[in-house]
Design an enzyme around this catalytic site. Structure first.
Site, PDB file in Angstrom:
ATOM      1  CG  ASN A 214      -0.171   0.029   2.353  1.00 31.92           C
ATOM      2  OD1 ASN A 214       0.360   0.765   2.926  1.00 31.92           O
ATOM      3  ND2 ASN A 214      -0.352  -1.067   3.350  1.00 31.92           N
ATOM      4  CB  ALA A 279       2.520  -0.742  10.556  1.00 35.52           C
ATOM      5  CG  ASP A 283      -6.634  -5.815   6.442  1.00 34.56           C
ATOM      6  OD1 ASP A 283      -6.360  -5.647   7.578  1.00 34.56           O
ATOM      7  OD2 ASP A 283      -7.426  -5.016   6.135  1.00 34.56           O
ATOM      8  CE  LYS A 293       8.544 -11.421 -14.558  1.00 32.27           C
ATOM      9  NZ  LYS A 293       8.849 -11.072 -15.911  1.00 32.27           N
ATOM     10  CG  ASP A 310      -5.639  -7.060  14.124  1.00 31.36           C
ATOM     11  OD1 ASP A 310      -4.846  -6.389  14.543  1.00 31.36           O
ATOM     12  OD2 ASP A 310      -6.809  -6.409  13.535  1.00 31.36           O
ATOM     13  CB  ILE A 311       0.319  -6.808  14.359  1.00 34.91           C
ATOM     14  CG1 ILE A 311       0.728  -7.391  13.375  1.00 34.91           C
ATOM     15  CG2 ILE A 311       1.301  -6.524  15.096  1.00 34.91           C
ATOM     16  CD1 ILE A 311       1.264  -6.587  12.208  1.00 34.91           C
ATOM     17  CG  PHE A 327      -3.046   5.475  13.574  1.00 35.74           C
ATOM     18  CD1 PHE A 327      -2.081   5.546  14.708  1.00 35.74           C
ATOM     19  CD2 PHE A 327      -2.970   6.559  12.623  1.00 35.74           C
ATOM     20  CE1 PHE A 327      -1.405   6.602  15.060  1.00 35.74           C
ATOM     21  CE2 PHE A 327      -2.366   7.493  13.228  1.00 35.74           C
ATOM     22  CZ  PHE A 327      -1.775   7.698  14.547  1.00 35.74           C
ATOM     23  CE  LYS A 341     -10.911  -0.555  11.571  1.00 36.24           C
ATOM     24  NZ  LYS A 341     -10.108   0.179  10.662  1.00 36.24           N
ATOM     25  CE  LYS A 345      -8.365  -3.921  14.559  1.00 35.13           C
ATOM     26  NZ  LYS A 345      -7.093  -4.048  13.604  1.00 35.13           N
TER      27      LYS A 345
HETATM   28  O1  PMT Z   1       2.810   5.960   6.578  1.00 33.57           O
HETATM   29  P1  PMT Z   1       1.954   7.378   6.189  1.00 33.57           P
HETATM   30  O2  PMT Z   1       2.046   7.658   4.599  1.00 33.57           O
HETATM   31  O3  PMT Z   1       2.528   8.591   6.890  1.00 33.57           O
HETATM   32  O4  PMT Z   1       0.579   7.334   6.394  1.00 33.57           O
HETATM   33  C1  PMT Z   1      -0.131   7.105   7.711  1.00 33.57           C
HETATM   34  C2  PMT Z   1      -1.182   6.068   7.875  1.00 33.57           C
HETATM   35  C3  PMT Z   1      -2.358   6.763   6.815  1.00 33.57           C
HETATM   36  C4  PMT Z   1      -0.610   4.858   7.219  1.00 33.57           C
HETATM   37  C5  PMT Z   1      -1.625   5.942   9.354  1.00 33.57           C
HETATM   38  O5  PMT Z   1      -1.712   7.189   9.923  1.00 33.57           O
HETATM   39  C6  PMT Z   1      -2.650   5.056   9.318  1.00 33.57           C
HETATM   40  O6  PMT Z   1      -3.850   5.428   9.366  1.00 33.57           O
HETATM   41  N1  PMT Z   1      -2.219   3.633   9.749  1.00 33.57           N
HETATM   42  C7  PMT Z   1      -3.500   2.675   9.773  1.00 33.57           C
HETATM   43  C8  PMT Z   1      -3.434   2.168   8.520  1.00 33.57           C
HETATM   44  C9  PMT Z   1      -4.318   0.802   8.718  1.00 33.57           C
HETATM   45  O7  PMT Z   1      -4.074  -0.178   8.259  1.00 33.57           O
HETATM   46  O8  PMT Z   1      -5.467   0.980   9.587  1.00 33.57           O
HETATM   47  P2  PMT Z   1      -6.718  -0.153   9.665  1.00 33.57           P
HETATM   48  O9  PMT Z   1      -7.994   0.670   9.967  1.00 33.57           O
HETATM   49  O10 PMT Z   1      -6.672  -1.047   8.555  1.00 33.57           O
HETATM   50  O11 PMT Z   1      -6.022  -0.949  10.810  1.00 33.57           O
HETATM   51  C10 PMT Z   1      -6.336  -0.617  12.157  1.00 33.57           C
HETATM   52  C11 PMT Z   1      -5.394  -0.934  13.223  1.00 33.57           C
HETATM   53  O12 PMT Z   1      -5.092  -2.033  13.031  1.00 33.57           O
HETATM   54  C12 PMT Z   1      -3.878  -0.209  12.558  1.00 33.57           C
HETATM   55  O13 PMT Z   1      -3.524   0.322  13.739  1.00 33.57           O
HETATM   56  C13 PMT Z   1      -3.101  -1.184  12.104  1.00 33.57           C
HETATM   57  O14 PMT Z   1      -1.790  -1.047  12.367  1.00 33.57           O
HETATM   58  C14 PMT Z   1      -3.437  -2.342  12.837  1.00 33.57           C
HETATM   59  N2  PMT Z   1      -3.575  -3.625  12.044  1.00 33.57           N
HETATM   60  C15 PMT Z   1      -4.212  -3.964  11.027  1.00 33.57           C
HETATM   61  C16 PMT Z   1      -4.262  -5.042  10.386  1.00 33.57           C
HETATM   62  C17 PMT Z   1      -3.407  -6.013  10.825  1.00 33.57           C
HETATM   63  N3  PMT Z   1      -3.162  -7.236  10.367  1.00 33.57           N
HETATM   64  N4  PMT Z   1      -2.454  -5.834  12.047  1.00 33.57           N
HETATM   65  C18 PMT Z   1      -2.562  -4.582  12.520  1.00 33.57           C
HETATM   66  O15 PMT Z   1      -1.933  -4.421  13.579  1.00 33.57           O
END
Ligand code: PMT
Length: 408
Positions: A214, A279, A283, A293, A310-311, A327, A341, A345
């Protein structure tokens, strides 16, 4: 004696008769618990030999900017990063002038320009040189930049004159350093705390040359890491592949895939007090990795994906004492999804940011909606570093509130 000053110190020595006193300063710093590396200007080596400081500090003495041996062992940038503080004692009128004007024409002045560590100067010079308008103007410039000036002292000088310009005695320099450090710690609420972050994107390999990823740049995560560091925390970032440079004094653990980020985060979480998941973790990853390849054949090609663990959620469920901040990147219904969330979470706080249409990902600015159990705050669009400082202040407040509730 108990350790008081568990720091990496560069002691800079410039040319002046007071350089002989610096030998005792090295001993005093080491006795107080510091790791000391000495850097001498060319003029300083005319007053006292590098060998004396090598023997006292137990480390090679750094003298040349372009020394191929020194560069291989510890180049000037590594040395500048290694230092928790740089102290120049004695600081001659010449080094003060060069620092005031941003010169980098020897190793010591270059280190001062290349470091983010606090800088202390203990001036030592003839009283007329100290009082000279040029020296006083340089002093003024240095003070404006928050460089701390220790002394000089009054009294009889090596040249026989009496006045202001003597270097402070080593014990006095150490006492002032310790005082200044303890004042700084008071302004660092996260001193002694460990903040763990995830940042950047993940890459889920499809074949040896292709991956799913992404647009996350890591800017938001790295900005929060800097803010946490500036509040005194030890900071570890588990970082996906990014092209921005690593901030100083932050441990970066580089990973690629969501699975690697998962393993690294859970291993580090046991040592952390606060966890901030910025991060953009994929997903899904491919169910099958193609070791060769993939060749173009049919018009349609289907990849089977499987959900990644999900970390954030697993970390918060496993480490219940950890203050966890997630986030939420949403294109719509920001608050509803973010609240969901927060609960699902099991988080202490969630930071929602709008994404898509040129927002959030890979931008220098962001806009945050911060939500916790009994509060909510909006931070309007600003650059990510400013937002990071404001966000960390809220995290610190809520973290200590939770600590207090648990101890009551
Ligand atoms: O890196 P930049 O260019 O500065 O951009 C910043 C950002 C937009 C990426 C950042 O501000 C942000 O929003 N990060 C979270 C992105 C995200 O994956 O959001 P989510 O709504 O899909 O996930 C929710 C939370 O679960 C996040 O804290 C994510 O880190 C965490 N997660 C999600 C999936 C997974 N398998 N493991 C996780 O830990």
């Amino acid at each position: 004696m108990t350790k008081q000053f568990n720091k990496n110190i560069i002691l800079g020595i410039s040319g002046g008769i007071a350089a002989y006193k610096s030998a005792n300063l090295v001993r005093a710093l080491i006795k107080a618990g510091a790791n000391v590396r000495v850097c001498m200007t060319d003029a300083a080596t005319k007053f006292i030999t590098p060998l004396t400081f090598q023997a006292l500090s137990g480390n090679p003495v750094h003298t040349d900017l372009l020394d191929s041996h020194a560069e291989a062992a510890m180049g000037h940038i590594e040395l500048a990063r290694w230092a928790d503080s740089i102290i120049i004692a004695p600081a001659s009128a010449d080094i003060m002038a060069r620092l005031a004007h941003g010169m980098a024409n020897d190793l010591l002045s270059t280190l001062c320009l290349a470091t983010e560590a606090p800088l202390y100067l203990a001036p030592a010079m003839n009283r007329v040189m100290w009082e000279n308008a040029a020296t006083q103007a340089n002093l003024h410039l240095l003070l404006q930049r928050d460089i701390q000036i220790l002394g000089p002292d009054d009294g009889e000088q090596a040249c026989g004159e009496i006045g202001t310009g003597r270097m402070l005695e080593p014990d006095e320099i150490l006492a002032r350093l310790l005082h200044s450090e303890s004042e700084q710690i008071k302004q660092q609420p996260l001193h002694g705390k460990h903040v763990l972050l995830t940042a950047g994107p993940t890459r889920e390999a499809i074949d040896p040359v292709r991956y799913i990823s992404n647009r996350s740049s890591g800017k938001m995560g790295y900005s929060i890491a800097i803010a946490a560091r500036d509040l005194g925390a030890k900071v570890t970032v588990i970082s996906g592949p990014v092209s921005i440079s690593a901030p100083q004094k932050i441990d970066i653990i580089k990973v690629e895939s969501a699975a690697q980020m998962y393993a690294a985060t859970l291993a580090a979480a046991k040592y952390a007090d606060i966890f901030v998941a910025t991060a953009a973790v994929s997903d899904y990853s491919t169910k099958e990795f193609f070791s060769k390849k993939i060749k173009k054949s049919d018009e349609n090609f289907q990849l089977v994906l499987q959900q990644n663990a999900d970390i954030l959620s697993d970390t918060s469920h496993q480490f219940t004492d950890l203050f966890t901040v997630g986030f939420a990147a949403e294109t719509h219904d920001l608050i509803t999804y973010a609240r969901n969330k927060l609960e699902r979470k099991k988080l202490d706080m969630i930071v929602a940011n709008p994404v898509g249409e040129g927002k959030g990902f890979d931008q220098d600015t962001n806009q945050l909606e911060i939500i916790w159990a009994d509060g909510q705050l909006s931070l309007p669009e600003k650059n990510k570093q400013t937002l990071a400082y404001e966000l960390m202040d809220i995290i610190v407040e809520q973290y200590f509130k939770k600590q207090k509730t648990h101890s009551d």
